[in-house]
Design a protein around this motif. Structure first.
Motif, PDB file in Angstrom:
ATOM      1  N   GLY A   1       0.835  -1.191   0.000  1.00 32.42           N
ATOM      2  CA  GLY A   1       0.000   0.000   0.000  1.00 32.42           C
ATOM      3  C   GLY A   1       0.869   1.239   0.000  1.00 32.42           C
ATOM      4  O   GLY A   1       2.096   1.154   0.119  1.00 32.42           O
ATOM      5  N   ARG A   2       0.220   2.374  -0.128  1.00 38.45           N
ATOM      6  CA  ARG A   2       0.942   3.647  -0.163  1.00 38.45           C
ATOM      7  C   ARG A   2       0.496   4.515   1.010  1.00 38.45           C
ATOM      8  O   ARG A   2      -0.695   4.639   1.280  1.00 38.45           O
ATOM      9  CB  ARG A   2       0.671   4.375  -1.489  1.00 38.45           C
ATOM     10  CG  ARG A   2       1.551   5.592  -1.734  1.00 38.45           C
ATOM     11  CD  ARG A   2       1.220   6.212  -3.093  1.00 38.45           C
ATOM     12  NE  ARG A   2       1.467   5.287  -4.175  1.00 38.45           N
ATOM     13  CZ  ARG A   2       2.654   5.116  -4.760  1.00 38.45           C
ATOM     14  NH1 ARG A   2       3.698   5.820  -4.346  1.00 38.45           N
ATOM     15  NH2 ARG A   2       2.795   4.258  -5.745  1.00 38.45           N
ATOM     16  N   VAL A   3       1.467   5.110   1.703  1.00 35.77           N
ATOM     17  CA  VAL A   3       1.154   5.967   2.847  1.00 35.77           C
ATOM     18  C   VAL A   3       0.384   7.182   2.343  1.00 35.77           C
ATOM     19  O   VAL A   3       0.899   7.956   1.531  1.00 35.77           O
ATOM     20  CB  VAL A   3       2.427   6.405   3.594  1.00 35.77           C
ATOM     21  CG1 VAL A   3       2.067   7.316   4.769  1.00 35.77           C
ATOM     22  CG2 VAL A   3       3.207   5.183   4.093  1.00 35.77           C
ATOM     23  N   ALA A   4      -0.874   7.334   2.824  1.00 34.66           N
ATOM     24  CA  ALA A   4      -1.747   8.401   2.333  1.00 34.66           C
ATOM     25  C   ALA A   4      -1.740   9.624   3.243  1.00 34.66           C
ATOM     26  O   ALA A   4      -1.633  10.752   2.769  1.00 34.66           O
ATOM     27  CB  ALA A   4      -3.174   7.875   2.172  1.00 34.66           C
TER      28      ALA A   4
ATOM     29  N   LEU B   1      -4.805   1.196  -0.012  1.00 37.20           N
ATOM     30  CA  LEU B   1      -4.651  -0.159  -0.532  1.00 37.20           C
ATOM     31  C   LEU B   1      -5.187  -0.288  -1.955  1.00 37.20           C
ATOM     32  O   LEU B   1      -5.395  -1.395  -2.448  1.00 37.20           O
ATOM     33  CB  LEU B   1      -5.370  -1.158   0.388  1.00 37.20           C
ATOM     34  CG  LEU B   1      -4.866  -1.197   1.837  1.00 37.20           C
ATOM     35  CD1 LEU B   1      -5.709  -2.162   2.652  1.00 37.20           C
ATOM     36  CD2 LEU B   1      -3.397  -1.584   1.904  1.00 37.20           C
ATOM     37  N   GLY B   2      -5.407   0.854  -2.612  1.00 38.57           N
ATOM     38  CA  GLY B   2      -5.896   0.823  -3.982  1.00 38.57           C
ATOM     39  C   GLY B   2      -7.400   0.870  -4.068  1.00 38.57           C
ATOM     40  O   GLY B   2      -7.988   0.163  -4.889  1.00 38.57           O
TER      41      GLY B   2
ATOM     42  N   GLY C   1       3.466   8.980   0.709  1.00 40.20           N
ATOM     43  CA  GLY C   1       3.830   8.466  -0.614  1.00 40.20           C
ATOM     44  C   GLY C   1       4.672   7.212  -0.560  1.00 40.20           C
ATOM     45  O   GLY C   1       4.854   6.545  -1.592  1.00 40.20           O
ATOM     46  N   ASP C   2       5.228   6.871   0.604  1.00 39.54           N
ATOM     47  CA  ASP C   2       6.026   5.646   0.735  1.00 39.54           C
ATOM     48  C   ASP C   2       5.182   4.419   0.373  1.00 39.54           C
ATOM     49  O   ASP C   2       4.012   4.323   0.753  1.00 39.54           O
ATOM     50  CB  ASP C   2       6.520   5.465   2.171  1.00 39.54           C
ATOM     51  CG  ASP C   2       7.745   6.318   2.489  1.00 39.54           C
ATOM     52  OD1 ASP C   2       8.274   6.937   1.557  1.00 39.54           O
ATOM     53  OD2 ASP C   2       8.158   6.351   3.666  1.00 39.54           O
ATOM     54  N   VAL C   3       5.773   3.490  -0.368  1.00 34.07           N
ATOM     55  CA  VAL C   3       5.141   2.198  -0.629  1.00 34.07           C
ATOM     56  C   VAL C   3       5.633   1.224   0.431  1.00 34.07           C
ATOM     57  O   VAL C   3       6.843   1.035   0.590  1.00 34.07           O
ATOM     58  CB  VAL C   3       5.460   1.677  -2.047  1.00 34.07           C
ATOM     59  CG1 VAL C   3       4.880   0.281  -2.248  1.00 34.07           C
ATOM     60  CG2 VAL C   3       4.915   2.636  -3.099  1.00 34.07           C
ATOM     61  N   VAL C   4       4.714   0.629   1.171  1.00 37.44           N
ATOM     62  CA  VAL C   4       5.086  -0.243   2.290  1.00 37.44           C
ATOM     63  C   VAL C   4       4.317  -1.557   2.213  1.00 37.44           C
ATOM     64  O   VAL C   4       3.241  -1.643   1.625  1.00 37.44           O
ATOM     65  CB  VAL C   4       4.788   0.441   3.648  1.00 37.44           C
ATOM     66  CG1 VAL C   4       5.688   1.644   3.866  1.00 37.44           C
ATOM     67  CG2 VAL C   4       3.316   0.844   3.757  1.00 37.44           C
ATOM     68  N   LYS C   5       4.914  -2.584   2.811  1.00 38.94           N
ATOM     69  CA  LYS C   5       4.221  -3.866   2.969  1.00 38.94           C
ATOM     70  C   LYS C   5       3.500  -3.850   4.305  1.00 38.94           C
ATOM     71  O   LYS C   5       4.065  -3.432   5.313  1.00 38.94           O
ATOM     72  CB  LYS C   5       5.205  -5.030   2.918  1.00 38.94           C
ATOM     73  CG  LYS C   5       5.678  -5.373   1.516  1.00 38.94           C
ATOM     74  CD  LYS C   5       6.491  -6.658   1.508  1.00 38.94           C
ATOM     75  CE  LYS C   5       6.871  -7.039   0.081  1.00 38.94           C
ATOM     76  NZ  LYS C   5       7.654  -8.306   0.059  1.00 38.94           N
ATOM     77  N   VAL C   6       2.252  -4.316   4.294  1.00 36.09           N
ATOM     78  CA  VAL C   6       1.459  -4.342   5.515  1.00 36.09           C
ATOM     79  C   VAL C   6       0.782  -5.701   5.659  1.00 36.09           C
ATOM     80  O   VAL C   6       0.468  -6.360   4.659  1.00 36.09           O
ATOM     81  CB  VAL C   6       0.383  -3.233   5.525  1.00 36.09           C
ATOM     82  CG1 VAL C   6       1.010  -1.858   5.642  1.00 36.09           C
ATOM     83  CG2 VAL C   6      -0.492  -3.302   4.274  1.00 36.09           C
ATOM     84  N   LYS C   7       0.576  -6.087   6.890  1.00 30.56           N
ATOM     85  CA  LYS C   7      -0.166  -7.317   7.178  1.00 30.56           C
ATOM     86  C   LYS C   7      -1.581  -6.931   7.581  1.00 30.56           C
ATOM     87  O   LYS C   7      -1.785  -6.028   8.388  1.00 30.56           O
ATOM     88  CB  LYS C   7       0.510  -8.105   8.300  1.00 30.56           C
ATOM     89  CG  LYS C   7      -0.168  -9.440   8.599  1.00 30.56           C
ATOM     90  CD  LYS C   7       0.598 -10.227   9.649  1.00 30.56           C
ATOM     91  CE  LYS C   7      -0.062 -11.568   9.912  1.00 30.56           C
ATOM     92  NZ  LYS C   7       0.696 -12.358  10.931  1.00 30.56           N
ATOM     93  N   VAL C   8      -2.571  -7.615   7.002  1.00 30.91           N
ATOM     94  CA  VAL C   8      -3.974  -7.350   7.321  1.00 30.91           C
ATOM     95  C   VAL C   8      -4.299  -8.029   8.650  1.00 30.91           C
ATOM     96  O   VAL C   8      -4.164  -9.248   8.790  1.00 30.91           O
ATOM     97  CB  VAL C   8      -4.906  -7.873   6.214  1.00 30.91           C
ATOM     98  CG1 VAL C   8      -6.364  -7.597   6.582  1.00 30.91           C
ATOM     99  CG2 VAL C   8      -4.564  -7.232   4.869  1.00 30.91           C
ATOM    100  N   LEU C   9      -4.719  -7.222   9.626  1.00 29.91           N
ATOM    101  CA  LEU C   9      -5.076  -7.760  10.939  1.00 29.91           C
ATOM    102  C   LEU C   9      -6.574  -8.018  11.049  1.00 29.91           C
ATOM    103  O   LEU C   9      -6.996  -9.037  11.610  1.00 29.91           O
ATOM    104  CB  LEU C   9      -4.647  -6.781  12.042  1.00 29.91           C
ATOM    105  CG  LEU C   9      -3.163  -6.409  12.094  1.00 29.91           C
ATOM    106  CD1 LEU C   9      -2.904  -5.465  13.259  1.00 29.91           C
ATOM    107  CD2 LEU C   9      -2.296  -7.663  12.215  1.00 29.91           C
TER     108      LEU C   9
END
Length: 386
Positions: A197-200, A211-212, A238-246
């Protein structure tokens, strides 16, 4: 075309009447008018003002020789061989019916932006269609210049034939598309998924990640394994980061995420770095009545029990250490599976020999022999001189 016109009037070359609608072909384009063959004995005149509902500078911006068009008769003077027609009137009549259909069905359609005016955009829909500034986008637009000539998808907001008013909205289409995209993303996400996702945007309590189609929240406690006061310490917009869905709640459209859990746990990394018996440097992070918690590496804290804080008896940890203080500790026990480390400041001090005092500097020998008065006289030196 001549034969078709004659047939419509019983084989006779009937004179067109005001209000008649005819089909014709553009045969010539001049500065301020076009000539149209409507199957009559002379060509019809189509003035530039009757080409479009919108202002145009040149007819050939809209029509070309050979185009087949529908026109309505405005004026007939057979003696002067003058037949004036309007394409604008036919387009308008058809446009009202077409736009009413779009409105009733809630259907979106494409328009081309013809001009930019104060307060919004003007589009050609066979009529003058107006898109207010508030209906151009879902976000604030400061400069509309890029929209001229652009094709937009719109929906009808208002039709008022008496007032000749047509109000359109591009924003309504964007919002509808965003809702559809949001529903699709929410239906796809599952707890445990690791996605990009991208930091909004930021809030004091965390960061929102796009998450789009839907924004998920990374609570500040889930930003990093290290302690952070604000998400901007670790992230940038704007950073693209990996996230885990909790957690996913489709009804409230809420998604809980974690950045730190999408990475390897610091306790997993600590398996290869921390050894029982070694002495390490750490930072005191917090105090409790039974001891002090010392951070050995980001996300890994160990406990120095109150009995291991010093060689002397300690009533409260604050007598010896304070948060933020750097200390040297000995690792007494380490269980990464249980996320527990036992530490000792006392044993770290005992294991490291006390620094030896520097010998006192001898009086410089002025003679150059390297022997002092004390060396020569020894015990015979008076007490006052020792």
């Amino acid at each position: 075309m001549m034969e078709e016109h004659e047939a419509m009037h019983g084989g006779e070359l009937a004179i067109p009447q005001v209000g008649d609608r005819l089909t014709g072909k553009v045969v010539k384009i001049e500065d301020k008018q076009a000539l149209v063959d409507v199957g009559y004995k002379y060509e019809a005149i189509l003035p530039i003002s009757e080409v479009s509902a919108l202002h145009i500078d040149r007819i050939d911006d809209v029509l070309s020789v050979g185009d087949e068009i529908r026109v309505q008769v405005k004026k007939v003077n057979d003696e002067k061989e003058e037949l004036v027609v309007s394409k604008r009137m036919v387009d308008a009549e058809e446009a009202w019916a077409r736009l009413a259909g779009y409105r009733d069905r809630g259907e979106a359609f494409e328009v081309k932006v013809h001009d930019i005016v104060k307060g919004g955009l003007v589009a050609d829909v066979g009529l003058r269609g107006f898109i207010p500034a508030s209906q151009v986008s879902t976000s604030f637009v400061e400069d509309f210049s890029d929209y001229k000539g652009k094709t937009l998808k719109v929906k009808v907001l208002e039709l008022d034939r008496e007032q000749n008013r047509v109000i359109l909205s591009h924003r309504a289409v964007l919002e509808e598309e965003a809702e559809a995209k949001k529903a699709e993303v929410l239906s796809r996400l599952r707890p445990g998924d690791v996605v990009e996702g991208r930091v909004a945007r930021f809030a004091d309590f965390g960061a929102f990640i796009d998450l789009g189609g839907v924004d998920g929240l990374v609570h500040i406690s889930e930003v990093s394994w290290e302690h952070v006061e604000h998400p901007s310490e670790k992230l940038k917009i704007g950073d693209v980061v990996k996230v885990k869905v909790l957690k996913v709640d489709p009804e409230s459209e809420r998604v809980s995420l974690s950045i730190k859990q999408a990475e390897a746990s610091p306790w997993e990394r600590a398996k290869d770095e921390i050894r029982v018996g070694e002495i390490r440097e750490g930072i005191v992070r917090r105090l409790a009545s039974f001891g002090a918690f010392v951070e050995l590496m980001p996300g890994v804290e160990g406990l120095v029990h109150i009995s291991q804080l010093a060689r002397r008896r300690v009533a409260t940890p604050s007598e010896v250490v304070s948060p933020g203080q750097k200390v040297r500790v000995k690792v007494l026990a380490f269980s990464p599976e249980e996320k527990r480390v036992s530490l000792s400041i006392r044993e770290a001090e005992e294991a490291e020999p006390a620094p030896r005092p520097e010998p006192a500097a001898k009086e410089e020998d002025k003679s150059g022999f390297g022997v002092t008065i004390g060396d020569l006289l020894g015990d015979r030196l008076p007490d006052a001189w020792k």
